[in-house]
Scaffold this motif. Structure first.
Motif, PDB file in Angstrom:
ATOM      1  N   VAL A  20       0.849  -1.203   0.000  1.00 24.47           N
ATOM      2  CA  VAL A  20       0.000   0.000   0.000  1.00 24.47           C
ATOM      3  C   VAL A  20       0.881   1.247   0.000  1.00 24.47           C
ATOM      4  O   VAL A  20       0.607   2.217  -0.727  1.00 24.47           O
ATOM      5  CB  VAL A  20      -0.948   0.008   1.217  1.00 24.47           C
ATOM      6  CG1 VAL A  20      -1.718   1.326   1.284  1.00 24.47           C
ATOM      7  CG2 VAL A  20      -1.925  -1.162   1.158  1.00 24.47           C
ATOM      8  N   ALA A  21       1.961   1.221   0.801  1.00 19.42           N
ATOM      9  CA  ALA A  21       2.883   2.358   0.848  1.00 19.42           C
ATOM     10  C   ALA A  21       3.532   2.589  -0.511  1.00 19.42           C
ATOM     11  O   ALA A  21       3.701   3.729  -0.951  1.00 19.42           O
ATOM     12  CB  ALA A  21       3.961   2.112   1.907  1.00 19.42           C
ATOM     13  N   ALA A  22       3.888   1.498  -1.192  1.00 18.34           N
ATOM     14  CA  ALA A  22       4.505   1.610  -2.520  1.00 18.34           C
ATOM     15  C   ALA A  22       3.522   2.205  -3.524  1.00 18.34           C
ATOM     16  O   ALA A  22       3.897   3.039  -4.361  1.00 18.34           O
ATOM     17  CB  ALA A  22       4.969   0.233  -2.988  1.00 18.34           C
ATOM     18  N   TRP A  23       2.273   1.781  -3.445  1.00 21.61           N
ATOM     19  CA  TRP A  23       1.246   2.314  -4.353  1.00 21.61           C
ATOM     20  C   TRP A  23       1.078   3.815  -4.150  1.00 21.61           C
ATOM     21  O   TRP A  23       0.963   4.577  -5.118  1.00 21.61           O
ATOM     22  CB  TRP A  23      -0.080   1.595  -4.112  1.00 21.61           C
ATOM     23  CG  TRP A  23      -1.210   2.160  -4.930  1.00 21.61           C
ATOM     24  CD1 TRP A  23      -1.397   2.029  -6.275  1.00 21.61           C
ATOM     25  CD2 TRP A  23      -2.285   2.982  -4.457  1.00 21.61           C
ATOM     26  NE1 TRP A  23      -2.532   2.714  -6.677  1.00 21.61           N
ATOM     27  CE2 TRP A  23      -3.103   3.304  -5.569  1.00 21.61           C
ATOM     28  CE3 TRP A  23      -2.659   3.449  -3.192  1.00 21.61           C
ATOM     29  CZ2 TRP A  23      -4.244   4.092  -5.461  1.00 21.61           C
ATOM     30  CZ3 TRP A  23      -3.788   4.228  -3.084  1.00 21.61           C
ATOM     31  CH2 TRP A  23      -4.576   4.543  -4.202  1.00 21.61           C
ATOM     32  N   GLU A 167       1.845   1.163   9.850  1.00 19.56           N
ATOM     33  CA  GLU A 167       3.073   0.894   9.105  1.00 19.56           C
ATOM     34  C   GLU A 167       3.097   1.579   7.743  1.00 19.56           C
ATOM     35  O   GLU A 167       4.177   1.785   7.168  1.00 19.56           O
ATOM     36  CB  GLU A 167       3.242  -0.619   8.907  1.00 19.56           C
ATOM     37  CG  GLU A 167       3.661  -1.374  10.154  1.00 19.56           C
ATOM     38  CD  GLU A 167       5.012  -0.894  10.665  1.00 19.56           C
ATOM     39  OE1 GLU A 167       6.020  -1.093   9.971  1.00 19.56           O
ATOM     40  OE2 GLU A 167       5.033  -0.279  11.753  1.00 19.56           O
ATOM     41  N   ILE A 168       1.935   1.930   7.193  1.00 14.61           N
ATOM     42  CA  ILE A 168       1.892   2.504   5.841  1.00 14.61           C
ATOM     43  C   ILE A 168       2.702   3.801   5.730  1.00 14.61           C
ATOM     44  O   ILE A 168       3.607   3.895   4.892  1.00 14.61           O
ATOM     45  CB  ILE A 168       0.436   2.718   5.364  1.00 14.61           C
ATOM     46  CG1 ILE A 168      -0.232   1.359   5.113  1.00 14.61           C
ATOM     47  CG2 ILE A 168       0.393   3.563   4.089  1.00 14.61           C
ATOM     48  CD1 ILE A 168      -1.725   1.434   4.867  1.00 14.61           C
ATOM     49  N   MET A 172       6.333   4.275   3.745  1.00 17.80           N
ATOM     50  CA  MET A 172       6.512   5.305   2.707  1.00 17.80           C
ATOM     51  C   MET A 172       7.842   6.009   2.912  1.00 17.80           C
ATOM     52  O   MET A 172       8.574   6.290   1.955  1.00 17.80           O
ATOM     53  CB  MET A 172       5.349   6.298   2.750  1.00 17.80           C
ATOM     54  CG  MET A 172       4.026   5.720   2.242  1.00 17.80           C
ATOM     55  SD  MET A 172       2.617   6.830   2.514  1.00 17.80           S
ATOM     56  CE  MET A 172       3.007   8.149   1.354  1.00 17.80           C
ATOM     57  N   GLY A 173       8.173   6.289   4.164  1.00 18.66           N
ATOM     58  CA  GLY A 173       9.470   6.892   4.479  1.00 18.66           C
ATOM     59  C   GLY A 173      10.622   5.967   4.137  1.00 18.66           C
ATOM     60  O   GLY A 173      11.644   6.391   3.581  1.00 18.66           O
ATOM     61  N   ASP A 174      10.465   4.674   4.446  1.00 17.36           N
ATOM     62  CA  ASP A 174      11.509   3.694   4.142  1.00 17.36           C
ATOM     63  C   ASP A 174      11.801   3.643   2.649  1.00 17.36           C
ATOM     64  O   ASP A 174      12.961   3.595   2.226  1.00 17.36           O
ATOM     65  CB  ASP A 174      11.071   2.285   4.586  1.00 17.36           C
ATOM     66  CG  ASP A 174      10.915   2.180   6.089  1.00 17.36           C
ATOM     67  OD1 ASP A 174      11.479   3.034   6.800  1.00 17.36           O
ATOM     68  OD2 ASP A 174      10.228   1.256   6.544  1.00 17.36           O
ATOM     69  N   LEU A 175      10.743   3.613   1.846  1.00 26.51           N
ATOM     70  CA  LEU A 175      10.915   3.499   0.393  1.00 26.51           C
ATOM     71  C   LEU A 175      11.638   4.709  -0.180  1.00 26.51           C
ATOM     72  O   LEU A 175      12.441   4.579  -1.108  1.00 26.51           O
ATOM     73  CB  LEU A 175       9.549   3.314  -0.285  1.00 26.51           C
ATOM     74  CG  LEU A 175       8.872   1.962  -0.029  1.00 26.51           C
ATOM     75  CD1 LEU A 175       7.411   2.000  -0.480  1.00 26.51           C
ATOM     76  CD2 LEU A 175       9.617   0.836  -0.742  1.00 26.51           C
ATOM     77  N   VAL A 263       1.124   9.782  10.722  1.00 26.91           N
ATOM     78  CA  VAL A 263       1.454   8.830  11.779  1.00 26.91           C
ATOM     79  C   VAL A 263       0.659   9.129  13.046  1.00 26.91           C
ATOM     80  O   VAL A 263       0.162   8.214  13.714  1.00 26.91           O
ATOM     81  CB  VAL A 263       2.967   8.846  12.074  1.00 26.91           C
ATOM     82  CG1 VAL A 263       3.304   7.948  13.257  1.00 26.91           C
ATOM     83  CG2 VAL A 263       3.752   8.389  10.849  1.00 26.91           C
ATOM     84  N   ALA A 264       0.521  10.420  13.380  1.00 28.13           N
ATOM     85  CA  ALA A 264      -0.249  10.803  14.572  1.00 28.13           C
ATOM     86  C   ALA A 264      -1.692  10.326  14.459  1.00 28.13           C
ATOM     87  O   ALA A 264      -2.273   9.826  15.428  1.00 28.13           O
ATOM     88  CB  ALA A 264      -0.200  12.318  14.759  1.00 28.13           C
TER      89      ALA A 264
END
Length: 274
Positions: A20-23, A167-168, A172-175, A263-264
């Protein structure tokens, strides 16, 4: 049956959140590549300070021990980063000096080319730190999900969805961090997905040793948070510290706030579900 439910819940939470984060990162928000650095910094810091650390300090673990773990974690990820940079420099010992690299790096950023070849020496900076912290974080998430499923099947489903949700923005930050080394989107997604799969390992281990590992969970959370704080402050924030117009600065702050806000929001929603 419980173990199967744990494995299914952890895989959906761990890997589903990455997809989902990648999308979102490469689809809906792909046109805002420069702003994603600000979003990533906000998301990583907020994950650490608004989710992981509060949860760790709400446990019965002592504050002194948790702060010591945070300090050790920050030093560890600093040394990991140094080792990666040293290894890269050792392999390219006849390359440009550090001063030349620093000048070229600053010059590239001044022209808005954050992924240019001139910053290649620092391309892996933060990547392994993120993946190591991610793995520890996901392992802890797996134990949390296993604990919830072993208490009640319905609670386990809610816990899996809550982990997926929070985690989404973090993934997104990780990617964004992993894309700094000019690797392909597929490679970045694969690396973060592999770290996300550690959630299932945490779930399986938690199923067997949930009572013993529950005492260590706060320390897993603190070590994971130290990796996110380190990457945000040592890697992402310095890239944002350049001379900009008032309008560009406002956009930067807006996207940083958006990362924190995401995140909040999900942490607050997850808190209401507990």
């Amino acid at each position: 049956m419980t173990l199967l439910a744990i494995l299914l819940g952890t895989l959906v939470a761990g890997i589903g959140s990455v997809w989902v984060a990648a999308w979102l990162s490469f689809g809906v928000l792909s046109r805002y590549t420069q702003h994603m650095l600000s979003l990533a910094a906000g998301a990583l810091m907020a994950t650490a300070f608004l989710h992981l650390l509060p949860e760790a300090f709400e446990s019965e673990a002592g504050a002194h021990e948790l702060f010591m773990s945070l300090l050790v974690g920050l030093v560890f990820f600093f040394l990991l980063d140094k080792a990666e940079l040293w290894h890269h420099g050792h392999e390219h010992g006849h390359g440009p000096s550090q001063e030349d690299h620093s000048h070229a790096h600053a010059h590239a950023h001044a022209h808005g080319h954050s992924h240019s070849a001139s910053s290649k020496d620092g391309s892996n900076r933060g990547q392994w730190t993120v993946l190591a912290g991610d793995s520890v974080h996901c392992f802890g998430d797996g134990i949390l999900i296993a604990s919830a499923f072993m208490a009640d099947m319905h609670l386990g489903v809610i816990a899996s969805l809550a982990v997926l949700a929070h985690e989404i923005p973090h993934h997104m930050g990780d990617l964004v961090v992993l894309r700094q080394d000019n690797s392909s989107r597929q490679a970045a997604i694969l690396k973060v997905s592999m770290a996300g799969a550690i959630t299932a390992l945490g779930g399986a281990v938690g199923y067997v040793l949930v009572d013993a590992l529950r005492e260590w969970l706060p320390f897993f959370l603190v070590v994971a948070s130290s990796s996110f704080v380190y990457v945000a402050l040592a890697d992402l924030i310095p890239q944002l510290q350049k001379r900009l117009t008032a309008r560009e600065t406002a956009a930067q702050i807006l996207w940083l706030g958006a990362g924190i806000g995401m995140v909040a929001l999900v942490s607050a929603l997850a808190g209401h579900q507990h």
